[in-house]
Design an enzyme around this catalytic site. Structure first.
Site, PDB file in Angstrom:
ATOM      1  N   ASP A 131      42.670  -8.933  17.039  1.00 15.41           N
ATOM      2  CA  ASP A 131      42.982 -10.363  17.037  1.00 15.41           C
ATOM      3  C   ASP A 131      44.134 -10.599  18.010  1.00 15.41           C
ATOM      4  O   ASP A 131      45.230 -10.064  17.827  1.00 15.41           O
ATOM      5  CB  ASP A 131      43.402 -10.784  15.621  1.00 15.41           C
ATOM      6  CG  ASP A 131      42.939 -12.181  15.262  1.00 15.41           C
ATOM      7  OD1 ASP A 131      42.951 -13.036  16.155  1.00 15.41           O
ATOM      8  OD2 ASP A 131      42.583 -12.409  14.095  1.00 15.41           O
ATOM      9  N   ASP A 134      42.790 -16.055  19.093  1.00 13.46           N
ATOM     10  CA  ASP A 134      43.214 -17.060  18.118  1.00 13.46           C
ATOM     11  C   ASP A 134      43.484 -18.401  18.799  1.00 13.46           C
ATOM     12  O   ASP A 134      44.093 -18.449  19.874  1.00 13.46           O
ATOM     13  CB  ASP A 134      44.482 -16.553  17.419  1.00 13.46           C
ATOM     14  CG  ASP A 134      44.943 -17.435  16.290  1.00 13.46           C
ATOM     15  OD1 ASP A 134      44.184 -17.602  15.323  1.00 13.46           O
ATOM     16  OD2 ASP A 134      46.068 -17.949  16.377  1.00 13.46           O
ATOM     17  N   GLU A 172      38.296 -18.434  19.297  1.00 13.12           N
ATOM     18  CA  GLU A 172      38.372 -19.371  18.176  1.00 13.12           C
ATOM     19  C   GLU A 172      38.582 -20.767  18.745  1.00 13.12           C
ATOM     20  O   GLU A 172      39.631 -21.053  19.332  1.00 13.12           O
ATOM     21  CB  GLU A 172      39.511 -19.022  17.219  1.00 13.12           C
ATOM     22  CG  GLU A 172      39.516 -19.952  16.012  1.00 13.12           C
ATOM     23  CD  GLU A 172      40.793 -19.902  15.189  1.00 13.12           C
ATOM     24  OE1 GLU A 172      40.777 -20.376  14.042  1.00 13.12           O
ATOM     25  OE2 GLU A 172      41.814 -19.399  15.691  1.00 13.12           O
ATOM     26  N   HIS A 209      38.742 -15.724   7.017  1.00 11.04           N
ATOM     27  CA  HIS A 209      39.997 -15.698   6.254  1.00 11.04           C
ATOM     28  C   HIS A 209      40.623 -17.081   6.113  1.00 11.04           C
ATOM     29  O   HIS A 209      41.571 -17.248   5.344  1.00 11.04           O
ATOM     30  CB  HIS A 209      40.994 -14.750   6.933  1.00 11.04           C
ATOM     31  CG  HIS A 209      41.412 -15.203   8.301  1.00 11.04           C
ATOM     32  ND1 HIS A 209      40.548 -15.236   9.369  1.00 11.04           N
ATOM     33  CD2 HIS A 209      42.591 -15.664   8.773  1.00 11.04           C
ATOM     34  CE1 HIS A 209      41.181 -15.683  10.437  1.00 11.04           C
ATOM     35  NE2 HIS A 209      42.415 -15.952  10.099  1.00 11.04           N
ATOM     36  N   ASP A 210      40.109 -18.054   6.853  1.00  5.97           N
ATOM     37  CA  ASP A 210      40.661 -19.409   6.808  1.00  5.97           C
ATOM     38  C   ASP A 210      39.800 -20.391   6.023  1.00  5.97           C
ATOM     39  O   ASP A 210      40.219 -21.520   5.786  1.00  5.97           O
ATOM     40  CB  ASP A 210      40.824 -19.962   8.235  1.00  5.97           C
ATOM     41  CG  ASP A 210      41.997 -19.347   8.981  1.00  5.97           C
ATOM     42  OD1 ASP A 210      42.959 -18.910   8.321  1.00  5.97           O
ATOM     43  OD2 ASP A 210      41.948 -19.299  10.221  1.00  5.97           O
TER      44      ASP A 210
END
Length: 532
Positions: free
Chosen positions: A102, A204, A267, A328-329
């Site tokens: 990430d 990200d 993302e 995870h979000d």
């Protein structure tokens, strides 16, 4: 339809996201780590995925659990050491898997040496590595921008008499990507990890990285409702998605391509027509701009069919699609849809054209998790309590077996386990041929064995009501997927044919028949070669 082009590994591959804090603890501190992940690699390989993506493992104060990076070229002691990482990477590759990291380029931690230098004085050489501005003429923040975590996106620094910008927490100052020195330093970060053998990156908040010149106010959102969260009071017209970001993405892509068969996933939370620009404008961009539409799509067959068709139609020539159903979000898919439809959703995700990304625990059907108020850890939930914005519920530890702490740790885990962990765990589901885990394994095996599912074309089949049907095909086979999104039986509007072969079903059955039972989905191979 046979192509002479050799598809890169990620086109037919499946990515499995690991949240390292919550996968496996190896040292008894209640937090997952790299050695823990290594211990569970055989499980991942047996699942049938092709790559793992690790949420941040870098040194961090952990204010936002690793998305506040204090050193881009190290490993936080909580997770282990660089030697542990190198050993993990070697073990991943030994199993024929790939590993993605990430990359967090929009902001660093306020404890990163770059920011500590930037904050020392207005004349510091690294001052312009971050975004500093004087107060507005009447005092107060330079503009009206709102942090994604709520509150102003500006933090006053009394020592130097200016504000700095933070799109997220004040402990996460935004880097200034208009500064060539920042670009060079962050490109060196990518190079550092590529040289170690990393197979790619998930980038990200890629669309956040560049801000409009002059930093003008963002316009009010005319459709704002309080339950949406404070950040949506404004339309992020000037604080995100600036045209210059595509040049940065193209430079990342050129670097990745120079290392061979590497993958960049971006993302990007934007409408489909804008998302498509991140495949590249003039020069190639990221390989896969994340497609999050399934995370909150209305769960109705006709709206899903329209959404899938629109996405497919919008893809630029040569672009490869991708699908995400958990992260995870985001709330767990089984919590949103219930376990029965979560099985249907798994079949949808793993049979659509494109690269799917799975999130750890979804293969077990983990649903709603109770997080007591005194166990809440997510800063987003703590800053805007009671709004349902918390992400802890998707970050709970993996339940491996029925032993103490579900085999995750010898100590109390940093977050509570799923409420039903004594029954819903890996060991229990491995022994149950009808479990969610068994279904995922069957689907992944089927996807690997079917050329049509791996790389074939996509075609919707006309269906009414809560029935979603589509074909995947190439010059060797045609596979049909039929999904019942309702809690009542539905007749199939076509003749399956005597030569059709059931490949995978959400429910055991003796024959295909002409009806789907409630919440049932099937994948079957039709007779004869597919045709365009």
């Amino acid at each position: 339809m046979t192509s002479t082009r050799k598809a890169p590994w990620w086109e037919s591959g499946v990515i499995y996201q690991i949240y390292p804090r919550s996968f496996q603890d190896s040292n008894g501190d209640g937090v997952g780590d790299l050695r823990g992940i290594e211990q569970r690699l055989d499980y991942i390989a047996a699942l049938g995925v092709d790559a793992i993506w690790l949420s941040p493992i870098f040194p961090s104060p952990m204010i936002d659990f690793g998305y506040d990076v204090a050193d881009y070229c190290g490993v936080d002691p909580l997770f282990g050491t660089l030697d542990d990482f190198d050993r993990l990477l070697k073990a991943v590759h030994a199993r024929g898997l790939r590993l993605l990291l990430d990359f967090v380029p929009n902001h660093s931690s306020d404890q990163h040496p770059w920011f500590l230098e930037s904050r020392r004085s207005r004349d510091d050489p690294k001052r312009d590595w971050y975004i500093w501005r004087d107060p507005a003429p009447g005092g107060g923040p330079p503009n009206n921008w709102i942090s994604d975590m709520g509150g102003s996106a500006w933090q006053w620094d009394a020592a130097t008499g200016q504000y700095y910008l933070h799109a997220f927490l004040k402990e996460q100052p935004d880097l200034n990507w208009r500064n060539p020195a920042v670009r060079e330093a962050m490109t060196d970060v990518l190079r550092f990890w590529f040289e170690r053998g990393v197979d790619g990156f998930r980038i990200d908040v890629l669309w956040h990285m560049v801000k409009a010149e002059g930093l003008p106010d963002n316009p009010l959102n005319p459709h704002y409702r309080a339950e949406l969260g404070e950040k949506l009071k404004l339309l992020q017209i000037h604080s995100t998605n600036q045209p210059e970001v595509h040049d940065i993405a193209a430079a990342f892509r050129a670097l990745a391509d120079s290392y061979g068969d590497r993958l960049l996933v971006g993302e990007i939370c934007l409408p489909v027509e804008t998302l498509m620009l991140y495949y590249g404008r003039g020069a190639p961009g990221v390989h896969l701009p994340f497609n999050f539409q399934l995370l909150d799509a209305p769960w109705h067959a006709q709206s899903l069919a329209a959404m899938i068709s629109a996405y497919e139609a919008a893809l630029p020539e040569g672009a490869w699609p991708n699908w995400v159903i958990g992260s995870h979000d985001a709330p767990r898919i089984a919590a949103r849809l219930g376990e029965e439809q979560a099985r249907v959703a798994a079949m949808l995700l793993l049979t659509l054209r494109g690269t799917p990304t799975l999130y750890q625990g979804d293969e077990l059907g983990i649903g709603k998790v109770t997080i007591p108020p005194d166990r809440i850890r997510d800063p987003q939930d703590l800053r805007q309590p009671g709004m349902g914005l918390g992400r802890d519920r998707s970050r709970t530890p993996m339940p491996w077996d029925g032993s103490a702490n579900a085999g995750f740790s010898t100590a109390e885990p940093w977050l509570p386990l799923n409420d039903d962990w004594p029954l819903r765990n890996v060991q229990a589901q491995q022994q149950d041929s009808g479990s969610m885990l068994s279904l995922y394994r069957q689907l992944l095996r089927c996807r690997r064995e079917s050329s049509a599912l791996a790389l074939g074309a996509f075609e919707l089949v006309a269906a009414d009501g809560d029935l979603l049907v589509y074909d995947r095909f190439d010059d060797r086979e045609r596979v049909r997927v039929a999904l019942n999104l309702a809690a009542n039986p539905i007749n199939l509007p076509f003749d399956v044919g005597p030569a059709a072969q059931l490949l995978v079903g959400t429910h055991p059955r003796e024959n295909l028949g002409g009806m789907l039972r409630p919440n049932e989905a099937m994948v079957f191979r039709l007779s004869g070669p597919g045709t365009p």
